[in-house]
Design a protein around this motif. Sequence first.
Motif, PDB file in Angstrom:
ATOM      1  N   GLY A  29       0.814  -1.203   0.000  1.00  0.00           N
ATOM      2  CA  GLY A  29       0.000   0.000   0.000  1.00  0.00           C
ATOM      3  C   GLY A  29       0.844   1.247   0.000  1.00  0.00           C
ATOM      4  O   GLY A  29       0.534   2.242  -0.662  1.00  0.00           O
ATOM      5  N   SER A  30       1.937   1.219   0.750  1.00  0.00           N
ATOM      6  CA  SER A  30       2.813   2.386   0.813  1.00  0.00           C
ATOM      7  C   SER A  30       3.451   2.640  -0.538  1.00  0.00           C
ATOM      8  O   SER A  30       3.571   3.777  -0.991  1.00  0.00           O
ATOM      9  N   ALA A  31       3.873   1.587  -1.194  1.00  0.00           N
ATOM     10  CA  ALA A  31       4.531   1.754  -2.488  1.00  0.00           C
ATOM     11  C   ALA A  31       3.567   2.289  -3.521  1.00  0.00           C
ATOM     12  O   ALA A  31       3.953   3.005  -4.439  1.00  0.00           O
ATOM     13  N   GLY A  32       2.271   1.965  -3.373  1.00  0.00           N
ATOM     14  CA  GLY A  32       1.302   2.405  -4.360  1.00  0.00           C
ATOM     15  C   GLY A  32       0.624   3.701  -4.000  1.00  0.00           C
ATOM     16  O   GLY A  32      -0.336   4.107  -4.645  1.00  0.00           O
ATOM     17  N   ASN A  33       1.070   4.358  -2.953  1.00  0.00           N
ATOM     18  CA  ASN A  33       0.446   5.607  -2.505  1.00  0.00           C
ATOM     19  C   ASN A  33       0.635   6.699  -3.550  1.00  0.00           C
ATOM     20  O   ASN A  33       1.755   6.984  -3.960  1.00  0.00           O
ATOM     21  N   THR A  34      -0.453   7.340  -3.980  1.00  0.00           N
ATOM     22  CA  THR A  34      -0.376   8.366  -5.018  1.00  0.00           C
ATOM     23  C   THR A  34      -0.671   9.756  -4.466  1.00  0.00           C
ATOM     24  O   THR A  34      -0.961  10.677  -5.213  1.00  0.00           O
ATOM     25  N   THR A  35      -0.618   9.908  -3.125  1.00  0.00           N
ATOM     26  CA  THR A  35      -0.861  11.219  -2.536  1.00  0.00           C
ATOM     27  C   THR A  35       0.200  12.199  -3.008  1.00  0.00           C
ATOM     28  O   THR A  35       1.398  11.907  -2.918  1.00  0.00           O
ATOM     29  N   PRO A  36      -0.174  13.393  -3.537  1.00  0.00           N
ATOM     30  CA  PRO A  36       0.810  14.350  -4.043  1.00  0.00           C
ATOM     31  C   PRO A  36       1.766  14.792  -2.937  1.00  0.00           C
ATOM     32  O   PRO A  36       1.370  14.954  -1.784  1.00  0.00           O
ATOM     33  N   THR A  37       2.999  14.974  -3.293  1.00  0.00           N
ATOM     34  CA  THR A  37       3.999  15.470  -2.363  1.00  0.00           C
ATOM     35  C   THR A  37       4.472  16.827  -2.836  1.00  0.00           C
ATOM     36  O   THR A  37       4.138  17.283  -3.925  1.00  0.00           O
ATOM     37  N   ALA A  38       5.280  17.465  -1.994  1.00  0.00           N
ATOM     38  CA  ALA A  38       5.795  18.791  -2.346  1.00  0.00           C
ATOM     39  C   ALA A  38       6.593  18.733  -3.638  1.00  0.00           C
ATOM     40  O   ALA A  38       6.534  19.629  -4.465  1.00  0.00           O
ATOM     41  N   ALA A  39       7.345  17.631  -3.797  1.00  0.00           N
ATOM     42  CA  ALA A  39       8.173  17.516  -5.003  1.00  0.00           C
ATOM     43  C   ALA A  39       7.319  17.384  -6.251  1.00  0.00           C
ATOM     44  O   ALA A  39       7.721  17.765  -7.332  1.00  0.00           O
ATOM     45  N   GLY A  40       6.084  16.816  -6.093  1.00  0.00           N
ATOM     46  CA  GLY A  40       5.238  16.616  -7.251  1.00  0.00           C
ATOM     47  C   GLY A  40       4.186  17.683  -7.427  1.00  0.00           C
ATOM     48  O   GLY A  40       3.268  17.522  -8.218  1.00  0.00           O
ATOM     49  N   SER A  41       4.285  18.778  -6.667  1.00  0.00           N
ATOM     50  CA  SER A  41       3.290  19.848  -6.760  1.00  0.00           C
ATOM     51  C   SER A  41       3.387  20.547  -8.111  1.00  0.00           C
ATOM     52  O   SER A  41       4.476  20.680  -8.674  1.00  0.00           O
ATOM     53  N   PRO A  42       2.246  21.014  -8.653  1.00  0.00           N
ATOM     54  CA  PRO A  42       2.265  21.704  -9.957  1.00  0.00           C
ATOM     55  C   PRO A  42       3.088  22.987  -9.902  1.00  0.00           C
ATOM     56  O   PRO A  42       3.119  23.675  -8.879  1.00  0.00           O
ATOM     57  N   ASP A  43       3.747  23.295 -10.983  1.00  0.00           N
ATOM     58  CA  ASP A  43       4.513  24.526 -11.105  1.00  0.00           C
ATOM     59  C   ASP A  43       3.529  25.673 -11.359  1.00  0.00           C
ATOM     60  O   ASP A  43       2.847  25.684 -12.383  1.00  0.00           O
ATOM     61  N   PRO A  44       3.425  26.667 -10.446  1.00  0.00           N
ATOM     62  CA  PRO A  44       2.457  27.744 -10.636  1.00  0.00           C
ATOM     63  C   PRO A  44       2.704  28.559 -11.901  1.00  0.00           C
ATOM     64  O   PRO A  44       1.767  29.046 -12.529  1.00  0.00           O
ATOM     65  N   VAL A  45       3.962  28.725 -12.276  1.00  0.00           N
ATOM     66  CA  VAL A  45       4.270  29.477 -13.491  1.00  0.00           C
ATOM     67  C   VAL A  45       3.768  28.730 -14.716  1.00  0.00           C
ATOM     68  O   VAL A  45       3.141  29.298 -15.614  1.00  0.00           O
ATOM     69  N   ALA A  46       4.036  27.403 -14.744  1.00  0.00           N
ATOM     70  CA  ALA A  46       3.576  26.591 -15.869  1.00  0.00           C
ATOM     71  C   ALA A  46       2.052  26.558 -15.919  1.00  0.00           C
ATOM     72  O   ALA A  46       1.456  26.604 -16.994  1.00  0.00           O
ATOM     73  N   SER A  47       1.424  26.487 -14.742  1.00  0.00           N
ATOM     74  CA  SER A  47      -0.038  26.467 -14.693  1.00  0.00           C
ATOM     75  C   SER A  47      -0.605  27.776 -15.225  1.00  0.00           C
ATOM     76  O   SER A  47      -1.594  27.793 -15.959  1.00  0.00           O
ATOM     77  N   GLY A  48       0.031  28.890 -14.837  1.00  0.00           N
ATOM     78  CA  GLY A  48      -0.420  30.190 -15.323  1.00  0.00           C
ATOM     79  C   GLY A  48      -0.265  30.308 -16.824  1.00  0.00           C
ATOM     80  O   GLY A  48      -1.150  30.832 -17.505  1.00  0.00           O
ATOM     81  N   SER A  49       0.840  29.799 -17.345  1.00  0.00           N
ATOM     82  CA  SER A  49       1.056  29.842 -18.791  1.00  0.00           C
ATOM     83  C   SER A  49       0.004  29.021 -19.533  1.00  0.00           C
ATOM     84  O   SER A  49      -0.478  29.427 -20.596  1.00  0.00           O
ATOM     85  N   ALA A  50      -0.342  27.866 -18.962  1.00  0.00           N
ATOM     86  CA  ALA A  50      -1.352  27.021 -19.602  1.00  0.00           C
ATOM     87  C   ALA A  50      -2.707  27.719 -19.610  1.00  0.00           C
ATOM     88  O   ALA A  50      -3.439  27.659 -20.608  1.00  0.00           O
ATOM     89  N   ARG A  51      -3.051  28.385 -18.509  1.00  0.00           N
ATOM     90  CA  ARG A  51      -4.332  29.101 -18.466  1.00  0.00           C
ATOM     91  C   ARG A  51      -4.339  30.265 -19.454  1.00  0.00           C
ATOM     92  O   ARG A  51      -5.349  30.534 -20.111  1.00  0.00           O
ATOM     93  N   HIS A  52      -3.200  30.961 -19.554  1.00  0.00           N
ATOM     94  CA  HIS A  52      -3.096  32.048 -20.524  1.00  0.00           C
ATOM     95  C   HIS A  52      -3.327  31.532 -21.933  1.00  0.00           C
ATOM     96  O   HIS A  52      -4.068  32.129 -22.721  1.00  0.00           O
ATOM     97  N   ASP A  53      -2.694  30.407 -22.260  1.00  0.00           N
ATOM     98  CA  ASP A  53      -2.809  29.860 -23.612  1.00  0.00           C
ATOM     99  C   ASP A  53      -4.239  29.426 -23.924  1.00  0.00           C
ATOM    100  O   ASP A  53      -4.670  29.492 -25.081  1.00  0.00           O
ATOM    101  N   ARG A  54      -4.985  28.972 -22.913  1.00  0.00           N
ATOM    102  CA  ARG A  54      -6.380  28.608 -23.141  1.00  0.00           C
ATOM    103  C   ARG A  54      -7.235  29.860 -23.359  1.00  0.00           C
ATOM    104  O   ARG A  54      -8.182  29.839 -24.145  1.00  0.00           O
ATOM    105  N   LEU A  55      -6.899  30.948 -22.665  1.00  0.00           N
ATOM    106  CA  LEU A  55      -7.654  32.185 -22.813  1.00  0.00           C
ATOM    107  C   LEU A  55      -7.376  32.867 -24.149  1.00  0.00           C
ATOM    108  O   LEU A  55      -8.266  33.463 -24.756  1.00  0.00           O
ATOM    109  N   PHE A  56      -6.104  32.773 -24.597  1.00  0.00           N
ATOM    110  CA  PHE A  56      -5.691  33.469 -25.820  1.00  0.00           C
ATOM    111  C   PHE A  56      -4.957  32.493 -26.749  1.00  0.00           C
ATOM    112  O   PHE A  56      -3.729  32.577 -26.911  1.00  0.00           O
TER     113      PHE A  56
END
Length: 212
Positions: A29-56
């Motif tokens: 169960g531990s090996a299969g744990n998919t809970t997000p960690t700090a290392a796997g957190s989304p990049d806010p800059v990349a997320s912002g760029s993706a939202r910008h590209d969807r808007l424009f």
Amino acid sequence: MTSRMTWAAVVLLAAALPALTACGTTKAGSAGNTTPTAAGSPDPVASGSARHDRLFPDVAARCAAKAAETSADPQDDGTNGGTNGGESSRELPTDPEARKYAENHGYKTQGTLSAESRCRADAHGARIKAALTGAGKTAPSGEAELAGSLKELGYSVSGNEVYRSGGTLGFALFIPEAGPCVTGRWTAGGGLTVEGHGVYMEGGCLEPKGGH
């Protein structure tokens, strides 16, 4: 004696099996744990760029093509043909009077634009200018009309983004989810000048009236 020892071993083994099984389950169960960690957190800059590209999407397509051209040309460092909003770390002049003037007007310094942000600033500027000055278009009659036109294009206008100064109508926009500024104003002859640049050192896209 042998029979008793064998029976005791069987009992001990039977008692140990549940613990071993539970231990194996926990590890799996531990090996299969998919809970997000700090290392796997989304990049806010990349997320912002993706939202910008969807808007424009038109701006995203233009800058993607520009990036492809730049990567294909080793002599192009991404600065050719772009709108540079000014350097945030300019060298001060050596002349005392000129140096004093530069220090006193440092609040007008604009942040440096990356190649990606510069492309977006230019693309948004061209997009706005084309929409406001195309065939059959006339200069807006006032702030309300200009604000309405910019909102229709997808830009946020909620404060002092649209203004009139000395009889001249203008705007100063912060591009949603991307960061560069696009400012423009109508000249006395009725033409529209548009500029893409970085945020001012004092903050915001509207040129500050004074510094400290």
